[in-house]
Design an enzyme around this catalytic site. Structure first.
Site, PDB file in Angstrom:
ATOM      1  N   GLN B 571       9.066  69.785 -38.147  1.00  0.00           N
ATOM      2  CA  GLN B 571       9.087  68.372 -38.518  1.00  0.00           C
ATOM      3  C   GLN B 571      10.153  67.623 -37.755  1.00  0.00           C
ATOM      4  OE1 GLN B 571       9.567  68.966 -42.662  1.00  0.00           O
ATOM      5  NE2 GLN B 571       7.477  68.358 -43.102  1.00  0.00           N
ATOM      6  N   CYS B 572      11.307  68.261 -37.615  1.00  0.00           N
ATOM      7  CA  CYS B 572      12.301  67.671 -36.743  1.00  0.00           C
ATOM      8  C   CYS B 572      11.849  67.983 -35.334  1.00  0.00           C
ATOM      9  CB  CYS B 572      13.665  68.314 -36.948  1.00  0.00           C
ATOM     10  SG  CYS B 572      14.244  68.144 -38.613  1.00  0.00           S
ATOM     11  N   THR B 573      11.885  67.011 -34.493  1.00  0.00           N
ATOM     12  CA  THR B 573      11.495  67.267 -33.126  1.00  0.00           C
ATOM     13  C   THR B 573      12.648  67.992 -32.445  1.00  0.00           C
ATOM     14  OG1 THR B 573      10.407  65.170 -33.305  1.00  0.00           O
ATOM     15  CG2 THR B 573      10.459  66.163 -31.139  1.00  0.00           C
TER      16      THR B 573
END
Ligand SMILES: [Zn+2]
Ligand SMILES: [Zn+2]
Lengths: 712, 712
Positions: B571-573
């Site tokens: 979800q976090c790039t």
């Protein structure tokens, strides 16, 4: 009213959960630092206590201490808190998922059953007699959204369902069930139980009343003994519930235990409640219940289980957002940490965030390159950044220099070193950034005797700055302003990264170790003996060619004054806009690479896709010496250039001259344009031929491109 | 008092210069747009008028109109202003240097002499009789610091020095030198001369007085005629000076002219001065002087020259800074323009700044890539930027997303599309930036019927946005959010640039022209006949393979929902911090390349250092199709991938299906994960083999690297 429970089915007030913010903070920290992507169940400890107020039930609470310790010291402090009367520990597990989808996809019925099974097993194994709190086992599932600081969670308090249900024979305030002697004795016994650290947090107990009205509280493992000596036995427990007509949830598994473990069919129970810290027999209840298990109460046939907590009457999870209550700086720090830690978990387990966080970076120049390098450093988790620049923010800067906005240009403009620091703090308030308004003294710019003292002061200041930092970035826009820093860095053996832009090409390189550094490295015994190292300097100048070069090693000319008489277009640094961000990014990647390389500043040059690096390749990738790139060719290549024995900035002659003469040497270099060339023999060399080492990793490349990387 | 001048050496009040701010603005503009680095003398026109106030001398003034026109229209408006009685034109030259150093290095004595020589030559050539203003020739040297908006300048009013000096026989207010009839007639003649457009701006003239006291003003070329008919002749001139005892500077060269051209030794002169717009004979002076030239007044022996204007009594240049009086936005615009224009002058004469300024760029995604792309676009002079993003600025963003600061994250965070626009305007207030808060509809994310209308509205909005922009950047962080834009861009045949990041590698590419675009290109007669083009679409699907591919052409799988069930780290790039700035910079360079390429969107793929590009290479460099880079290898390469006949986003089947069915088609693609694969035959293809075109420009490269560029 007192008899209202008679013959009716016994109903229990559900446990209510309560989670302290500290729990979520601790969970976040634990996840970031220890658990990472591990989704295994986490053993946690809930806390509860008897109801302590006539109108309020007590909650089952999760605190920061509910979670396992991150370190050993912490563990011991948790142990010290045992025996707290208001924090009876309850064993539990936490299932923290990595995604919201898997949170919702959890099979809640199975999870609940699995926990209940543990209770059921504990009943049959006799574990309950050792530690009654296992009857209260519960379960929490959660998803911690560490980006948004919101937490989705759901408690389950598994309760074994008696079938047929227990029925109440009667249920009254305890005060009505005892003689006044008994009541007084009971109160005293309870208060004693609750005040001794060995019993204070034991939630299940036996109340025995002897014929002389003397009441004793005993551990439940003593039941058989009590039954044998004919005492009246009441099953007591800490009741979190305050309701006058319902016992609390702990009674459910207690009854199941009593029924299946002891085979009792009709029992008395005592819902122990307090007020102002003392037993309150008016609030406490005593009931008589008939219990049985139709399945016969054997280990094989576990009863049904209920227990997922309702949220405002609905079967939905709860969600709490902590972002608003948190200090923005703290939020920013944790968010920044999260990104980096995710990078480490996912692909770079060896990423050394700790070293990045403590590395002190000195940026010489706060222009297009300096701004972008500072941003890149912050993104990598570097927290200590010093920027040096003598200029002010001008109108043409903000559009290319990414730390400035129009406001910084008004009224003559702020000093870049000041505005850059302000901007960094607006982006990330926890950054330890400092700005130094100072020009870098340059060779060949001769100074008058009046200016001399201020130039020397700048030299000393620069020297101090370089000595007090770990990595130095040379990001000024003239060649000659890089000379003094290159020399000082070579002398101090600091990690040094140069980024230089042409119109559509760039050079990014790390300087090799200084000549003293190489010697120290090859002769560790002289590490603390600088003068010994110095003596060797002139003797070992042939070592120069084995070191990697500095920015000036590639030159056959010494830096001269290139600012005088620059035309308008040269005064503005004219480069293709794409260059600076690319060069800055590579410069920082290079520093990160050096910090992670086992040989650090002495690491040899590596090339892209070369077999040489095969076995030594680091998780971050190769560590080249120089990277040259061209925007017009959309190309990039890695190169190596070894130290030149007549480099005006890093050769042993120059470094040892500086170490011997100090500021006098620098003044001479500044005042006499040919001093450096004469000293290093460069003047002689230039008369013969321009021979310097440049190994290309790409044989098909023409040497024509060599001049691409020019200084503006 | 009236006779105070008798017998003394005639002294002249120096000319005073005055420069209107408009002159500097116009000079700046002229330099940026026309002169550039040219240092040749610029012909300019000064303006002056007779003194018009008893206490104030008139200045020689430079106005915006003093400079040559940038365009023809402007020129004609300048011509129309001739004959203005308050703006007598004076020819002059301006030497504007490119550096302050060369400004100071100018040989002022030579320059002054050279201008005086022109006057001297004009005297002998008879040019003065045609246009007396040449006697007033002057010279300005300047250095325009366009970065700081400060202007260094110095006027010289060359005056031929009579040797021996002229001596005054007498000097009186004109009123005292005439009979009242003569005075009245003189006043009338002067006012007439000053009011006729043919004479109003002629500063040198003859006053003749006939025996009947009738006064006439005549052109100086009539001198011989007047002398012959015995009239009294007075040499008149517009005197800018107000002093009662000194004539103004113009008399100097006038006397030199009279002396050397006409050989006169004793003459009367008339210093014409006005008050409230009319001749004022009380202010005007009449004098009698004795003049001679010892050298004999021949053309070969030019007298000495004086004339550099003093600055507060000292021989130093003047400097004016306009920065403070200018509107900050205007300053920012001109500063930004300057940088770009310097780039054009210096190395890219063909740089089309005009097209960059009007190109409308649409950025889908305002995250790490979107922020940096927007900055790069502004640096390239793009002024019309629209950002689309549905997200809010979260705590982890500012450290990597260069348009946000901590403040944007507070209270739940601003919408990125809004915060980005605010930030762009703080950097450069003249940017025409807009933010659109909208999510990009994605295939394979099936929607309920309630959501349908809002999704369709988003689709239409996106379609409108793409149609109303010229270049579209795909900068979102999921593959499937790029599908609809890719399709819409292929349908609308827009310049489309994709930047996608893996953990330590990136892909930047320009999409090929859409299938309809190719047809229109090869069959220009159908340009305005869309339906004809559409009919051909399905017939010409074999053309697909000649077009360059889009982002999805390289795939053998259609985009699916990759956001569901992504773990926390996904979800976090998670990318190496250096990637986004590099990819963003290259994405913008690629767009600039397409805009400058004669074939535009249809330009074929070019490779680094390939001989193929030899003759077609553009000044900006090569124009590759795809650039893939790796940070761990510090490498970068250019590739080409041709359009796939079963591409889910750009093949003729899909595009024509969309053009036929419109939103129905999109809804199907969104709701049915396999619809696109079935439609394009991809499902079939996957059963056989995964064959797609990928030409590498570097044969030694392993195909292994192909998977490097993954979507997070
Ligand atoms: Zn060196
Ligand atoms: Zn395609």
């Amino acid at each position: 009213m007192a008899d209202s429970g008679k013959g009716r089915i016994l109903q229990f007030a559900p446990f209510q959960s309560s989670v302290d913010e500290g729990f979520w903070h601790k969970l976040s920290s634990l996840k970031l630092n220890k658990l990472r992507l591990d989704e295994s169940p986490i053993p946690i400890t809930g806390f509860y206590a008897p109801c302590s107020h006539p109108q309020v039930s007590n909650h089952l609470t999760l605190l920061a201490e509910s979670l396992p310790a991150e370190s050993d010291e912490e563990q011991s402090s948790l142990l010290a808190s045992q025996g707290n009367r208001n924090r009876c520990p309850v064993p539990s597990i936490l299932l923290n998922t990595n995604t919201l989808e898997s949170f919702y996809a959890l099979d809640k019925q199975s999870l609940l059953k699995a926990e209940a099974k543990k209770v059921w097993d504990d009943i049959y194994s006799g574990k309950v007699e050792e530690d009654g709190s296992v009857l209260l086992r519960f379960l929490v599932i959660s998803f911690a959204d560490l980006k948004k600081w919101s937490f989705h969670y759901w408690f389950a308090f598994p309760a074994l369902v008696l079938d047929p249900p227990a029925t109440l024979v009667n249920l009254k305030p305890a005060l009505q069930c005892f003689t006044s002697e008994e009541a007084e004795s009971l109160s005293r016994a309870c208060n004693e139980w609750r005040s001794k650290s060995s019993t204070a947090d034991i939630p299940f107990f036996l109340v025995t009343i002897s014929s002389n009205s003397s009441v004793t509280l005993r551990n439940i493992r003593e039941l058989e003994a009590c039954q044998n000596n004919g005492q009246k036995v009441i099953f007591g427990f800490y009741d979190p519930c305050h309701l006058p007509n319902n016992p609390g949830w702990p009674l459910r598994n207690y009854l199941a235990y009593i029924c299946s473990r002891w085979g009792l069919g009709k029992i008395h129970f005592f819902c122990y409640r307090e007020n102002r810290g003392f037993a309150d027999l008016g609030l406490s209840l005593v009931g008589e219940a008939e219990i049985s298990l139709s399945q016969g109460g054997n280990h094989e046939n576990m009863p049904n289980v209920v227990g997922w907590e309702l949220n405002k009457g609905k079967k939905v999870p709860r969600c709490i957002s902590l972002a608003k209550s948190m200090d923005p700086t703290r939020l920013a720090v944790s968010a920044a940490d999260l990104n980096l830690k995710l990078m480490r978990w996912r692909t770079l387990p060896s990423l050394n965030l700790e070293i990045l966080a403590v590395t002190k970076c000195l940026l010489l120049g706060a222009g297009t390159l300096g701004c972008q390098v500072a941003r890149m450093l912050m993104a990598w988790g570097v927290r200590k950044i010093t920027l040096v620049d003598s200029g002010k923010v001008s109108m043409s800067n903000p559009i290319r220099q990414s730390l400035y906005a129009l406001d910084d240009c008004l009224n003559g403009g702020k000093f870049k070193a000041v505005a850059a620091v302000e901007s960094l703090k607006r982006i990330f308030p926890a950054v330890e950034a400092e700005g130094v308004v100072m020009a870098i003294p340059m060779p060949g710019h001769s100074v008058s005797s009046q200016e001399e003292s201020s130039i020397l002061q700048d030299c000393r200041h620069l020297c101090d700055l370089i000595n007090s930092h770990d990595a130095i970035f040379l990001l000024t826009d003239t060649r000659e302003s890089r000379w003094l820093p290159s020399l000082l860095c070579a002398s101090a053996n600091k990690i040094t990264i140069t980024a230089a832009l042409g119109f559509d090409s760039f050079l990014v390189m790390r300087h090799g170790a200084g000549p003293a550094g190489s010697i120290q490295n090859s002769q560790p015994e002289t590490l603390n003996n600088v003068s010994a190292g110095m003596v060797n300097l002139s003797l070992s100048s042939q070592n120069d060619s084995q070191r990697l070069g500095c920015y000036f090693c590639n030159d056959v000319v010494a830096p001269i004054d290139s600012t005088a008489n620059r035309t308008l277009d040269q005064q503005c640094t004219v480069t293709r806009p794409g260059l600076a961000p690319i060069a800055s990014a590579l410069a920082v990647e290079l520093m990160v690479g050096v910090l992670h390389h086992p040989s650090g500043i002495n690491a040899k040059a590596e090339f892209a896709n070369s077999n040489d690096n095969g076995c030594t390749e680091q998780p971050l990738g190769i560590l080249p010496h120089q990277i040259r790139g061209s925007l017009s060719q959309f190309s990039q290549m890695t190169l190596v250039g070894h130290a030149s024995t007549c480099c005006t900035a890093c050769c042993s002659t120059v470094v040892s001259e500086y170490l011997t003469k100090g500021m006098d040497f620098i003044l001479q270099a500044i005042n006499h344009p040919t001093y450096l060339e004469d000293l290093t023999g460069l003047t002689e060399l230039m008369k013969s031929a321009g021979s310097y080492t440049l190994d290309w990793d790409n044989d098909s490349e023409n040497d024509d491109n060599d001049d691409d990387c020019v200084e503006i």
